[in-house]
Design a protein around this motif. Sequence first.
Motif, short mmCIF file in Angstrom:
data_model
loop_
_atom_site.label_atom_id
_atom_site.label_comp_id
_atom_site.label_asym_id
_atom_site.label_seq_id
_atom_site.Cartn_x
_atom_site.Cartn_y
_atom_site.Cartn_z
N ILE A 38 0.86 -1.18 0.00
CA ILE A 38 0.00 0.00 0.00
C ILE A 38 0.90 1.23 0.00
CG2 ILE A 38 -1.80 1.29 1.21
CD1 ILE A 38 -2.71 -1.34 2.46
N ILE A 39 0.78 2.05 -1.03
CA ILE A 39 1.62 3.25 -1.17
C ILE A 39 0.73 4.47 -1.14
CG2 ILE A 39 3.19 4.52 -2.71
CD1 ILE A 39 2.88 0.77 -3.07
N VAL A 40 1.08 5.46 -0.31
CA VAL A 40 0.25 6.64 -0.12
C VAL A 40 1.07 7.90 -0.36
CG1 VAL A 40 -1.05 7.99 1.58
CG2 VAL A 40 -1.25 5.50 1.57
N ILE A 41 0.48 8.86 -1.08
CA ILE A 41 0.98 10.23 -1.06
C ILE A 41 -0.08 11.05 -0.34
CG2 ILE A 41 0.07 10.76 -3.37
CD1 ILE A 41 2.43 12.74 -3.65
N LYS A 42 0.32 11.75 0.69
CA LYS A 42 -0.62 12.47 1.56
C LYS A 42 -0.30 13.96 1.53
CE LYS A 42 -3.37 13.24 5.19
NZ LYS A 42 -3.14 14.70 5.29
N THR A 43 -1.29 14.76 1.11
CA THR A 43 -1.10 16.21 1.13
C THR A 43 -1.44 16.75 2.52
OG1 THR A 43 -3.37 16.63 0.43
CG2 THR A 43 -1.72 16.37 -1.29
N GLY A 44 -1.22 18.05 2.69
CA GLY A 44 -1.57 18.69 3.96
C GLY A 44 -0.42 18.81 4.92
N ARG A 45 0.82 18.70 4.43
CA ARG A 45 1.98 18.80 5.31
C ARG A 45 2.19 20.23 5.80
NH1 ARG A 45 6.89 14.72 3.77
NH2 ARG A 45 5.79 12.90 4.56
N THR A 46 1.73 21.19 5.00
CA THR A 46 1.86 22.58 5.40
C THR A 46 0.47 23.16 5.65
OG1 THR A 46 1.72 23.41 3.13
CG2 THR A 46 3.91 22.79 3.96
N GLU A 47 0.43 24.30 6.32
CA GLU A 47 -0.85 24.94 6.59
C GLU A 47 -1.56 25.33 5.30
OE1 GLU A 47 -2.59 28.86 8.99
OE2 GLU A 47 -0.50 28.23 9.28
N ALA A 48 -0.80 25.80 4.31
CA ALA A 48 -1.40 26.19 3.03
C ALA A 48 -2.02 25.00 2.33
CB ALA A 48 -0.35 26.85 2.14
N ALA A 49 -1.32 23.85 2.35
CA ALA A 49 -1.85 22.65 1.71
C ALA A 49 -3.09 22.14 2.44
CB ALA A 49 -0.78 21.56 1.68
N ALA A 50 -3.09 22.25 3.75
CA ALA A 50 -4.26 21.82 4.52
C ALA A 50 -5.48 22.65 4.16
CB ALA A 50 -3.96 21.92 6.02
N ARG A 51 -5.28 23.97 4.00
CA ARG A 51 -6.41 24.83 3.60
C ARG A 51 -6.91 24.46 2.21
NH1 ARG A 51 -3.19 29.02 5.80
NH2 ARG A 51 -2.63 29.70 3.69
N ALA A 52 -5.99 24.15 1.30
CA ALA A 52 -6.38 23.78 -0.06
C ALA A 52 -7.19 22.49 -0.06
CB ALA A 52 -5.14 23.62 -0.94
N ALA A 53 -6.78 21.52 0.75
CA ALA A 53 -7.52 20.26 0.83
C ALA A 53 -8.92 20.47 1.38
CB ALA A 53 -6.75 19.26 1.69
N ALA A 54 -9.03 21.34 2.38
CA ALA A 54 -10.33 21.61 2.98
C ALA A 54 -11.28 22.25 1.98
CB ALA A 54 -10.17 22.49 4.20
N SER A 55 -10.77 23.15 1.14
CA SER A 55 -11.63 23.81 0.16
C SER A 55 -11.97 22.88 -0.99
CB SER A 55 -10.95 25.06 -0.37
OG SER A 55 -9.78 24.73 -1.10
N HIS A 56 -11.17 21.84 -1.19
CA HIS A 56 -11.39 20.92 -2.31
C HIS A 56 -12.44 19.87 -1.95
CE1 HIS A 56 -9.76 17.39 -4.89
NE2 HIS A 56 -10.75 18.01 -5.52
N THR A 57 -12.21 19.13 -0.89
CA THR A 57 -13.15 18.08 -0.51
C THR A 57 -13.75 18.29 0.88
OG1 THR A 57 -11.24 16.74 0.17
CG2 THR A 57 -12.20 16.27 -1.98
N GLY A 58 -13.46 19.42 1.50
CA GLY A 58 -14.06 19.72 2.80
C GLY A 58 -13.58 18.80 3.89
N THR A 59 -12.31 18.42 3.88
CA THR A 59 -11.81 17.41 4.80
C THR A 59 -10.76 17.96 5.75
OG1 THR A 59 -10.25 16.76 3.08
CG2 THR A 59 -12.26 15.48 3.26
N LEU A 60 -10.55 17.24 6.85
CA LEU A 60 -9.52 17.57 7.82
C LEU A 60 -8.30 16.73 7.51
CD1 LEU A 60 -11.67 17.60 11.08
CD2 LEU A 60 -11.14 19.51 9.55
#
Length: 468
Positions: free
Chosen positions: A257-279
Amino acid sequence: MSTITITKPPTAAIPHILPLRQQRPALEAMFAPRSVAVIGATETMGSVGRTILENLMAQPFGGVVHPVNPKRSHVLGLRAYKSVGEIPGSVDLAVVATPASSVPAIITECAAAGVRGTVIISAGFREVGEAGVEIERELLARCGSMRLIGPNCLGIMNPGRGLNATFAAGIARPGHVAFLSQSGALCCAILDWSLRENVGFSSFVSVGSMADVGWGDLIHHLGDDPATRSIIIYMESIGNARAFLSAAREVALTKPIIVIKTGRTEAAARAAASHTGTLTGSDEVLDAAFRRVGVLRVNTIGELFDMAEILAKQPRTKGPRLAIVTNAGGPGGLAADALSLSGGELSELSQDTFAALNEMLPSHWSRNNPIDVLGDASAERYAQATSLALKDPNTDGVLVILTPQAMTDATATAEQLKNLPGTGEKPLLAAWMGGPAVEKGEEILNAANIPTFKYPDRAARAFTSMWQ
């Protein structure tokens, strides 16, 4: 003993009412349906509803397709129904492509009609804010035992069966890698790349915001799927962390199982939240959790593509020892550095291999690993050296590097490599460096399921990741 704190799933997520083992048959029906309803099917050119219907009609998948459109008696020549409840017989999968506000009522109809599962393509839920969260809560409250993939997703594919319940431009090749993604756009990019590189997939799933079906459900399903040998994930949020980690711990014992996980920075976390509404959760906690359950985390899209290709085309390596065959010392050295820095090892050639290489190579060859076959190497010399490296008991895989020097025939060398005996036992990778001069050779290698890389250091890191 250290402890791991797991972040809670998003507040909009509601745990499903059925135990996990009872949920699996519904997922199996969704990926191998006998009947599919397309709710929102239309003849409007360029529309999502038309594209999904056309994709389902494009090739046989072992089932029938029913358009649902309250204003038309036929869509693209198929009998249309005003609602899913009017469709004769049972429906395994409903694909919903209507405005978000209409989806809860549609879910009520699907649940009442006994639909096994739905894929909600529609956007306008959690990602738009509180109003969308409320609509999502409402549809979850109405679904009963029916499973939901999405909302806000591209759809799902089962290439081995010919199922394309997406609005992508075409279907993936059949293969043995499952690809799961929270980004529909990345799905489209991976799909386009895979067709060029001859990479196949067992399943291709855009999960959207995971209101119901999450990583854990899909990993368990794919763990039971004989067509799936490895799982690649693009993740913006972990969702139900306990379900993911439990499923990954079980399945990673037999399938990488190989994963690439975004959200390592605060800016990326905000982008993910606006994209799929996730934490996105704590990055350090997730790193530790991934390691504990045997999940490999990669850091770049390039690495994700590389892992998809190498796992799709080659047998898994049994160890970290790589032999490098090259016609140029510099690229061989770069590959050796990348291998060592990423945790791999240069294999120590056996005495028999060394003696055989001494006999067949010019006297001024490198006499070491990397095996420098020199700039005037013919296709036959390349093939002989590679064959010896593959047969060496101290070697777990081989990387062949080619630079287009004046005496080099990149196409003939590729033709020689594709027919080598023993390539089904150890991974064989190729780095054909250059532009037009090596393109034909790359095409030959890709068609023969030998993964190609533009740069040798990237190939070496891919080998190490495969071992890890």
